[in-house]
Design a protein around this motif. Structure first.
Motif, PDB file in Angstrom:
ATOM      1  N   ALA A 190      -3.379  11.295  -1.029  1.00 51.47           N
ATOM      2  CA  ALA A 190      -3.657  10.366  -2.123  1.00 51.47           C
ATOM      3  C   ALA A 190      -3.150   8.999  -1.702  1.00 51.47           C
ATOM      4  CB  ALA A 190      -2.972  10.818  -3.408  1.00 51.47           C
ATOM      5  N   TRP A 191      -3.748   7.940  -2.241  1.00 50.41           N
ATOM      6  CA  TRP A 191      -3.326   6.594  -1.860  1.00 50.41           C
ATOM      7  C   TRP A 191      -3.701   5.600  -2.943  1.00 50.41           C
ATOM      8  CZ3 TRP A 191      -6.620   9.470   1.364  1.00 50.41           C
ATOM      9  CH2 TRP A 191      -7.978   9.313   1.084  1.00 50.41           C
TER      10      TRP A 191
ATOM     11  N   GLU B 129     -11.518   6.384   2.730  1.00 50.54           N
ATOM     12  CA  GLU B 129     -10.315   7.117   3.124  1.00 50.54           C
ATOM     13  C   GLU B 129      -9.232   6.104   3.459  1.00 50.54           C
ATOM     14  OE1 GLU B 129      -9.964  10.588   3.344  1.00 50.54           O
ATOM     15  OE2 GLU B 129     -11.883  10.652   2.312  1.00 50.54           O
ATOM     16  N   GLY B 130      -8.116   6.150   2.730  1.00 46.10           N
ATOM     17  CA  GLY B 130      -7.143   5.065   2.820  1.00 46.10           C
ATOM     18  C   GLY B 130      -5.867   5.342   3.567  1.00 46.10           C
ATOM     19  N   ALA B 131      -5.849   6.311   4.484  1.00 49.47           N
ATOM     20  CA  ALA B 131      -4.575   6.688   5.099  1.00 49.47           C
ATOM     21  C   ALA B 131      -4.592   6.644   6.618  1.00 49.47           C
ATOM     22  CB  ALA B 131      -4.182   8.104   4.640  1.00 49.47           C
TER      23      ALA B 131
ATOM     24  N   LYS C 223       0.352   5.229  -9.291  1.00 49.08           N
ATOM     25  CA  LYS C 223      -0.966   5.862  -9.209  1.00 49.08           C
ATOM     26  C   LYS C 223      -0.970   6.958  -8.152  1.00 49.08           C
ATOM     27  CE  LYS C 223      -5.277   6.086 -10.504  1.00 49.08           C
ATOM     28  NZ  LYS C 223      -5.666   6.467 -11.882  1.00 49.08           N
ATOM     29  N   THR C 224      -0.321   6.726  -7.023  1.00 42.62           N
ATOM     30  CA  THR C 224      -0.260   7.740  -5.972  1.00 42.62           C
ATOM     31  C   THR C 224       0.479   8.981  -6.481  1.00 42.62           C
ATOM     32  OG1 THR C 224      -0.200   5.962  -4.342  1.00 42.62           O
ATOM     33  CG2 THR C 224       0.385   8.160  -3.577  1.00 42.62           C
TER      34      THR C 224
ATOM     35  N   TRP D  62       0.846  -1.189   0.000  1.00 42.25           N
ATOM     36  CA  TRP D  62       0.000   0.000   0.000  1.00 42.25           C
ATOM     37  C   TRP D  62       0.883   1.239   0.000  1.00 42.25           C
ATOM     38  CZ3 TRP D  62      -4.693   0.137  -1.525  1.00 42.25           C
ATOM     39  CH2 TRP D  62      -5.446   1.306  -1.380  1.00 42.25           C
ATOM     40  N   VAL D  63       0.340   2.337  -0.568  1.00 40.99           N
ATOM     41  CA  VAL D  63       1.086   3.590  -0.666  1.00 40.99           C
ATOM     42  C   VAL D  63       0.196   4.741  -0.217  1.00 40.99           C
ATOM     43  CG1 VAL D  63       2.450   5.101  -2.164  1.00 40.99           C
ATOM     44  CG2 VAL D  63       2.258   2.651  -2.700  1.00 40.99           C
TER      45      VAL D  63
END
Length: 470
Positions: free
Chosen positions: A200-201, A438-440, A207-208, A178-179
């Motif tokens: 961004a993720w 939300e991915g962070a 992609k990030t 994951w980024v």
């Protein structure tokens, strides 16, 4: 791909399991090799950090006899397995006080399964120099946009997780990446200094890196408005939530509250409301590592349970909680794949993964038009809940005033939502047809045991109490 270190330890883990099975009814070995790297730049410096949240490498052995669980963590499992097994057995002590507190549980099903899982990644295509050049160039680009920017911080954080899980009948391994990327500006205008951020993720670095630069203009627009934002007048308001705040409500309202290790300890009011209305009939909510692809998605949990997709609220009714193996055994339910450890040398707890409300049928523009006076509440700051009494507090970075069905230029910041969970959820009258996760995020169990989580959903229309104090 699975780390070479863990590949070389699968046979060793199986041998240790078989040796310990001479003494215990159930034995598992979880091996972890988690690599992280954070690359950052600001006006004054650059940084490279290879020892951030979740970096770890080691093993934990779980054993069970009758009503007793035992765990033993160690850095490596090489060596004579009979000697190691005896060392583990001799370290396990049960005194009379502990024996009295044991809770009767069922037996663990060790169904045969051998499977490898891998998530597509592009990590091998980017060097640390590539990532460093990206953050430096983006930092310079942002700084050149406005003289009001005092500083700009850009970062890219990468996570690569390898795990093995071995029992007598099961051999599982997984690797996933994951980024997370972020931009933060320290901004001065209107005799105020504020901070604003964009993130961004993705599962890939490319992609990030593609997404983050597209958010520069929105970052600076946000910073300008925050510099002129005023405190909100406390009171009850109709609100629309952005997906970030929707996710915060999901996380705080029925995230921790349905972690079933809290059911075991009678620390969650939700235990008494399974099968009852806890929200508006248009509300539906899920959790699960298999529910969506995000930072909290994996293929199997730290108990070796395959990732699942759990429906928590259906049409306003609380239908299920989430559980790890131990709490499920004590409650007589099936584990939901939510057993997670901060690290191999920490206990496994029931933890949220991807927790979110499901989309409805309303259009966001119609939701805004339906409000005479209220606020569009945006961007999670922090939150807390009391699972035993269902009090909730959610802090948003800002709100945008809505007057006669239109968004205005009047911003308020910060914004604090507070109240009683069922009151908030039952007040939901519209649910948009969108869905964002939300991915962070990261979340602790109380004040510790941090793991990666995500949340989100559609926009919601609700009536809540708002204030500005923190």
């Amino acid at each position: 791909m699975l780390s070479e270190f863990l590949k070389s330890r699968i046979k060793e883990a199986k041998e240790l399991v078989l040796e310990l099975r001479k003494t215990f009814k159930y034995v598992s070995v979880l091996g972890t090799d988690v690599r992280v790297q954070s690359v950052g730049a600001n006006r004054m410096s650059t940084t490279i950090d290879d020892d951030g949240l979740s970096a770890e490498c080691g093993f934990v052995v779980k054993m069970k006899n009758d009503n007793s669980f035992f765990e033993y963590s160690l850095d490596d499992i090489l060596g004579d397995k009979k000697v190691l097994a005896n060392k583990i057995i001799n370290s396990l002590k049960i005194d009379s006080d502990l024996a009295k507190k044991m809770i009767k549980t069922g037996e663990i099903e060790d169904l045969p399964l051998e499977q490898s899982f891998v998530r597509e990644s592009d990590f091998d295509k980017y060097t640390v120099e590539d990532k460093l050049q990206f953050v430096v160039d983006l930092k310079d680009k942002v700084l050149a946009k406005s003289e009001n920017i005092l500083n700009c911080m850009i970062g890219i954080s990468t996570l690569s997780v390898s795990k093995i899980f071995v029992t007598e009948n099961r051999t599982l391994d997984q690797n996933y990446t994951w980024v997370n990327g972020y931009m933060v500006v320290v901004y001065r205008e209107n005799d105020k200094v504020i901070q604003a951020r964009e993130v961004a993720w993705d599962k890939t670095i490319s992609k990030t890196m593609e997404i983050l630069p597209t958010k520069i203009d929105s970052l600076l627009d946000k910073a300008h408005h925050l510099a002129f934002a005023k405190p909100i007048e406390p009171g009850m308001y109709d609100i629309i939530t952005d997906p970030s705040i929707t996710g915060l409500i999901a996380h705080e309202a029925f995230g921790h509250g349905v972690e079933m290790d809290q059911f075991v300890k009678d620390r969650a009011l939700a235990k008494e409301y399974v099968g009852k209305y806890v929200a508006s009939p248009i509300v539906n909510m899920r959790d699960g590592a298999a529910s969506v692809l995000s930072a909290a998605s994996y293929f199997f949990d730290d108990d070796g349970i395959l990732a699942q997709d759990t429906l928590i609220i259906k049409d306003g009714i609380l239908v299920s909680g989430i559980s790890d193996m131990a709490s499920a055994l004590q409650l007589g339910t099936k584990p939901t794949g939510n057993g997670r450890r901060e690290a191999f040398d920490h206990k496994a707890y029931t933890r949220m993964t991807n927790t979110f409300f499901l989309p409805g049928k309303d259009k966001l523009e119609d939701m805004i038009k339906s409000i005479k006076h209220g606020y569009y509440i945006c961007e999670t700051s922090n939150g807390m809940e009391d699972p035993k009494n269902w009090a909730i507090q959610c802090v948003a970075e800002y709100g945008i005033e809505i007057v006669d069905g239109k968004l205005t230029e009047n911003w308020v910041s910060p914004v604090v939502m507070s109240g009683y969970v069922p009151d908030l959820l039952k007040s939901i009258s519209m649910v948009s047809d969108g869905l964002e996760i939300e991915g962070a995020g990261a979340c602790g169990k109380g004040y510790k045991e941090w793991v990666r989580v995500t949340d989100g959903g559609p926009s919601l229309k609700a009536k809540v109490k708002l204030g500005w104090w923190i």
